[in-house]
Design a protein around this motif. Structure first.
Motif, PDB file in Angstrom:
ATOM      1  N   ILE A   1       1.059  -1.605  -0.150  1.00  0.00           N
ATOM      2  CA  ILE A   1       0.097   0.133   0.090  1.00  0.00           C
ATOM      3  C   ILE A   1       1.121   1.266  -0.294  1.00  0.00           C
ATOM      4  O   ILE A   1       0.741   2.478  -0.894  1.00  0.00           O
ATOM      5  CB  ILE A   1      -1.108   0.458   1.461  1.00  0.00           C
ATOM      6  N   VAL A   2       1.896   1.651   0.814  1.00  0.00           N
ATOM      7  CA  VAL A   2       2.856   2.451   1.145  1.00  0.00           C
ATOM      8  C   VAL A   2       3.812   2.720  -0.699  1.00  0.00           C
ATOM      9  O   VAL A   2       3.404   3.739  -0.553  1.00  0.00           O
ATOM     10  CB  VAL A   2       3.772   2.110   2.341  1.00  0.00           C
ATOM     11  N   LEU A   3       4.498   1.234  -0.630  1.00  0.00           N
ATOM     12  CA  LEU A   3       4.726   1.942  -2.136  1.00  0.00           C
ATOM     13  C   LEU A   3       3.934   2.616  -3.191  1.00  0.00           C
ATOM     14  O   LEU A   3       4.367   3.111  -4.040  1.00  0.00           O
ATOM     15  CB  LEU A   3       5.290  -0.063  -2.197  1.00  0.00           C
ATOM     16  N   CYS A   4       2.618   1.661  -2.943  1.00  0.00           N
ATOM     17  CA  CYS A   4       2.219   2.477  -4.966  1.00  0.00           C
ATOM     18  C   CYS A   4       1.623   3.784  -4.301  1.00  0.00           C
ATOM     19  O   CYS A   4       1.687   4.371  -5.316  1.00  0.00           O
ATOM     20  CB  CYS A   4       0.734   1.734  -4.887  1.00  0.00           C
ATOM     21  N   GLU A   5       1.308   4.165  -3.368  1.00  0.00           N
ATOM     22  CA  GLU A   5       0.448   5.495  -2.614  1.00  0.00           C
ATOM     23  C   GLU A   5       2.155   6.409  -2.701  1.00  0.00           C
ATOM     24  O   GLU A   5       1.833   7.822  -3.386  1.00  0.00           O
ATOM     25  CB  GLU A   5       0.425   5.905  -1.000  1.00  0.00           C
ATOM     26  N   ILE A   6       2.707   6.032  -2.317  1.00  0.00           N
ATOM     27  CA  ILE A   6       4.412   6.199  -3.198  1.00  0.00           C
ATOM     28  C   ILE A   6       4.872   7.174  -4.611  1.00  0.00           C
ATOM     29  O   ILE A   6       4.575   8.081  -5.272  1.00  0.00           O
ATOM     30  CB  ILE A   6       5.796   6.505  -1.669  1.00  0.00           C
ATOM     31  N   LEU A   7       4.926   5.793  -4.943  1.00  0.00           N
ATOM     32  CA  LEU A   7       4.648   6.116  -6.700  1.00  0.00           C
ATOM     33  C   LEU A   7       3.915   6.783  -7.319  1.00  0.00           C
ATOM     34  O   LEU A   7       3.723   7.544  -7.621  1.00  0.00           O
ATOM     35  CB  LEU A   7       4.480   4.318  -7.056  1.00  0.00           C
ATOM     36  N   ILE A   8       2.042   6.697  -6.711  1.00  0.00           N
ATOM     37  CA  ILE A   8       1.381   7.252  -7.998  1.00  0.00           C
ATOM     38  C   ILE A   8       1.331   9.146  -7.570  1.00  0.00           C
ATOM     39  O   ILE A   8       1.454   9.139  -7.922  1.00  0.00           O
ATOM     40  CB  ILE A   8      -0.248   7.307  -6.664  1.00  0.00           C
ATOM     41  N   TRP A   9       2.336   9.196  -6.266  1.00  0.00           N
ATOM     42  CA  TRP A   9       1.823  10.252  -5.856  1.00  0.00           C
ATOM     43  C   TRP A   9       3.324  11.099  -6.629  1.00  0.00           C
ATOM     44  O   TRP A   9       3.525  12.690  -6.964  1.00  0.00           O
ATOM     45  CB  TRP A   9       2.178  10.418  -4.105  1.00  0.00           C
ATOM     46  N   ARG A  10       4.625  10.041  -7.221  1.00  0.00           N
ATOM     47  CA  ARG A  10       5.512  10.416  -7.397  1.00  0.00           C
ATOM     48  C   ARG A  10       4.944  10.841  -8.820  1.00  0.00           C
ATOM     49  O   ARG A  10       5.453  11.880  -9.189  1.00  0.00           O
ATOM     50  CB  ARG A  10       6.347   9.725  -7.690  1.00  0.00           C
ATOM     51  N   LEU A  11       4.226   9.946  -9.789  1.00  0.00           N
ATOM     52  CA  LEU A  11       3.487  10.400 -10.802  1.00  0.00           C
ATOM     53  C   LEU A  11       3.023  11.731 -11.472  1.00  0.00           C
ATOM     54  O   LEU A  11       3.192  12.637 -11.773  1.00  0.00           O
ATOM     55  CB  LEU A  11       2.871   9.323 -11.428  1.00  0.00           C
ATOM     56  N   VAL A  12       2.308  11.678  -9.883  1.00  0.00           N
ATOM     57  CA  VAL A  12       0.912  12.818  -9.939  1.00  0.00           C
ATOM     58  C   VAL A  12       2.707  14.364  -9.811  1.00  0.00           C
ATOM     59  O   VAL A  12       2.037  15.522 -10.948  1.00  0.00           O
ATOM     60  CB  VAL A  12       0.200  13.808  -8.145  1.00  0.00           C
ATOM     61  N   LYS A  13       3.220  14.701  -8.955  1.00  0.00           N
ATOM     62  CA  LYS A  13       4.341  15.815  -9.226  1.00  0.00           C
ATOM     63  C   LYS A  13       4.617  15.928  -9.730  1.00  0.00           C
ATOM     64  O   LYS A  13       5.219  17.177 -10.695  1.00  0.00           O
ATOM     65  CB  LYS A  13       5.466  14.862  -8.052  1.00  0.00           C
ATOM     66  N   SER A  14       4.993  14.329 -11.473  1.00  0.00           N
ATOM     67  CA  SER A  14       5.829  14.751 -12.051  1.00  0.00           C
ATOM     68  C   SER A  14       5.030  15.431 -12.970  1.00  0.00           C
ATOM     69  O   SER A  14       4.854  16.889 -14.189  1.00  0.00           O
ATOM     70  CB  SER A  14       5.845  13.609 -12.993  1.00  0.00           C
ATOM     71  N   LEU A  15       3.284  15.152 -13.570  1.00  0.00           N
ATOM     72  CA  LEU A  15       2.138  15.691 -13.495  1.00  0.00           C
ATOM     73  C   LEU A  15       2.265  17.173 -13.484  1.00  0.00           C
ATOM     74  O   LEU A  15       2.245  18.127 -14.516  1.00  0.00           O
ATOM     75  CB  LEU A  15       0.963  14.921 -13.855  1.00  0.00           C
ATOM     76  N   ARG A  16       1.919  17.259 -12.342  1.00  0.00           N
ATOM     77  CA  ARG A  16       2.018  18.335 -11.922  1.00  0.00           C
ATOM     78  C   ARG A  16       3.249  19.894 -12.975  1.00  0.00           C
ATOM     79  O   ARG A  16       3.139  20.942 -12.314  1.00  0.00           O
ATOM     80  CB  ARG A  16       2.143  19.297 -10.446  1.00  0.00           C
ATOM     81  N   ALA A  17       5.048  18.966 -12.291  1.00  0.00           N
ATOM     82  CA  ALA A  17       5.916  19.731 -13.110  1.00  0.00           C
ATOM     83  C   ALA A  17       5.922  20.557 -14.653  1.00  0.00           C
ATOM     84  O   ALA A  17       5.958  21.634 -15.151  1.00  0.00           O
ATOM     85  CB  ALA A  17       7.406  19.091 -13.097  1.00  0.00           C
ATOM     86  N   VAL A  18       4.993  19.197 -14.936  1.00  0.00           N
ATOM     87  CA  VAL A  18       4.967  19.591 -16.807  1.00  0.00           C
ATOM     88  C   VAL A  18       3.734  20.876 -16.584  1.00  0.00           C
ATOM     89  O   VAL A  18       3.717  21.395 -17.503  1.00  0.00           O
ATOM     90  CB  VAL A  18       4.085  18.170 -17.338  1.00  0.00           C
ATOM     91  N   SER A  19       2.358  19.997 -15.283  1.00  0.00           N
ATOM     92  CA  SER A  19       1.611  21.441 -16.512  1.00  0.00           C
ATOM     93  C   SER A  19       2.195  23.086 -15.834  1.00  0.00           C
ATOM     94  O   SER A  19       1.941  23.586 -16.588  1.00  0.00           O
ATOM     95  CB  SER A  19       0.381  20.932 -15.306  1.00  0.00           C
ATOM     96  N   TYR A  20       2.808  23.116 -14.821  1.00  0.00           N
ATOM     97  CA  TYR A  20       3.534  24.034 -14.499  1.00  0.00           C
ATOM     98  C   TYR A  20       4.191  25.249 -15.575  1.00  0.00           C
ATOM     99  O   TYR A  20       4.576  26.235 -15.650  1.00  0.00           O
ATOM    100  CB  TYR A  20       4.171  24.172 -13.303  1.00  0.00           C
ATOM    101  N   THR A  21       5.154  24.276 -16.191  1.00  0.00           N
ATOM    102  CA  THR A  21       5.688  24.548 -17.154  1.00  0.00           C
ATOM    103  C   THR A  21       4.644  24.799 -18.530  1.00  0.00           C
ATOM    104  O   THR A  21       5.099  25.772 -18.586  1.00  0.00           O
ATOM    105  CB  THR A  21       7.180  23.152 -17.537  1.00  0.00           C
ATOM    106  N   HIS A  22       4.450  24.232 -18.902  1.00  0.00           N
ATOM    107  CA  HIS A  22       2.946  24.768 -20.117  1.00  0.00           C
ATOM    108  C   HIS A  22       2.525  26.272 -19.179  1.00  0.00           C
ATOM    109  O   HIS A  22       2.780  26.867 -20.025  1.00  0.00           O
ATOM    110  CB  HIS A  22       1.791  23.534 -19.858  1.00  0.00           C
ATOM    111  N   LEU A  23       2.128  26.245 -18.470  1.00  0.00           N
ATOM    112  CA  LEU A  23       1.432  27.266 -18.023  1.00  0.00           C
ATOM    113  C   LEU A  23       2.801  29.106 -17.751  1.00  0.00           C
ATOM    114  O   LEU A  23       1.841  29.556 -18.103  1.00  0.00           O
ATOM    115  CB  LEU A  23       1.183  27.239 -16.714  1.00  0.00           C
ATOM    116  N   THR A  24       3.808  28.525 -17.447  1.00  0.00           N
ATOM    117  CA  THR A  24       4.900  29.533 -17.936  1.00  0.00           C
ATOM    118  C   THR A  24       5.437  29.705 -18.816  1.00  0.00           C
ATOM    119  O   THR A  24       6.121  30.242 -18.836  1.00  0.00           O
ATOM    120  CB  THR A  24       6.216  29.231 -16.214  1.00  0.00           C
TER     121      THR A  24
END
Length: 223
Positions: free
Chosen positions: A196-219
């Motif tokens: 559970i902990v591993l999958c939770e960490i994995l998903i939020w790492r992916l979300v963090k990358s997604l947010r970084a990409v979205s922020y780059t596009h916005l700026t």
């Protein structure tokens, strides 16, 4: 004590116990072979190098310290615990190439509501409407596209633990659906709770990358 304090104490105790277990291992070199880690001795300094979520970590002895190999960035306690649990539990069992769902793990049916809340829900919340984005961000964690559902990727969280994330895109009638599956040997490397902990960490790492990409596009500057 607040729940947050209890959690902190619980993780600190878990880390202490994991360090003690590794330190008391009768054959650390053999345990490294079972987990896919590398054991080395240089100038009387013993160290283990292990890959986790596409980054290299080092564990040094005799005082057990877990750090990133090429970075001074701190390692979160949850990650340290997972690395040590994986290393000490690993049985060296070969991949079966038979995929199973979380409910098929020992006591998995009992823990599934927690797993769904902490791993599958955020996967759907952030990638369900645009599943193709999952392929792009998974590459940053060494992920590769696979052929399940409408979109799926497999990421090696550890060298012996492939995790496959699957999405089915929704429409006007049906909401998006998601699943996370594992090689059937995963219980020879991590406990059901640790998964559970591993999958939770994995998903939020992916979300963090997604947010970084979205922020780059916005700026990005416009012409």
């Amino acid at each position: 004590m607040t729940d947050q304090t209890n959690d902190k104490y619980g993780y600190e105790l878990a880390y202490k116990l994991a360090c003690e277990k590794l330190a008391s291992s009768e054959d650390i070199e053999q345990q490294c072979l079972k987990s896919g880690a590398v054991y080395r001795v240089a100038d009387s300094q013993k160290a283990i190098t292990i890959e986790y979520l596409n980054q290299s970590y080092q564990i040094t002895f005799p005082d057990i310290e877990v750090s990133l190999t090429d970075s001074g960035e701190g390692v979160p306690l949850k990650d340290k615990i997972l690395i040590l649990h994986y290393l000490t539990l690993a049985k060296g069992t070969p991949a079966t190439n038979r995929w199973i769902a979380y409910k098929e793990l020992p006591e998995g049916a009992n823990y599934f509501p927690t797993f769904a809340k902490r791993a599958i829900k955020p996967l759907l919340d952030h990638f369900g409407k645009e599943p193709q984005q999952l392929i792009d961000v998974a590459k940053k964690l060494g992920g590769r596209k696979t052929d399940y559902g409408n979109v799926s990727v497999t990421i090696n969280a550890f060298s012996r633990i492939p995790i496959t994330l699957i999405l089915w895109q929704g429409d006007d009638e049906f909401a998006p659906e998601g699943s996370i599956i594992f090689d059937s040997n995963i219980s020879d490397y991590l406990s059901t709770e640790d998964v559970i902990v591993l999958c939770e960490i994995l998903i939020w790492r992916l979300v963090k990358s997604l947010r970084a990409v979205s922020y780059t596009h916005l700026t990005l500057p416009t012409n």
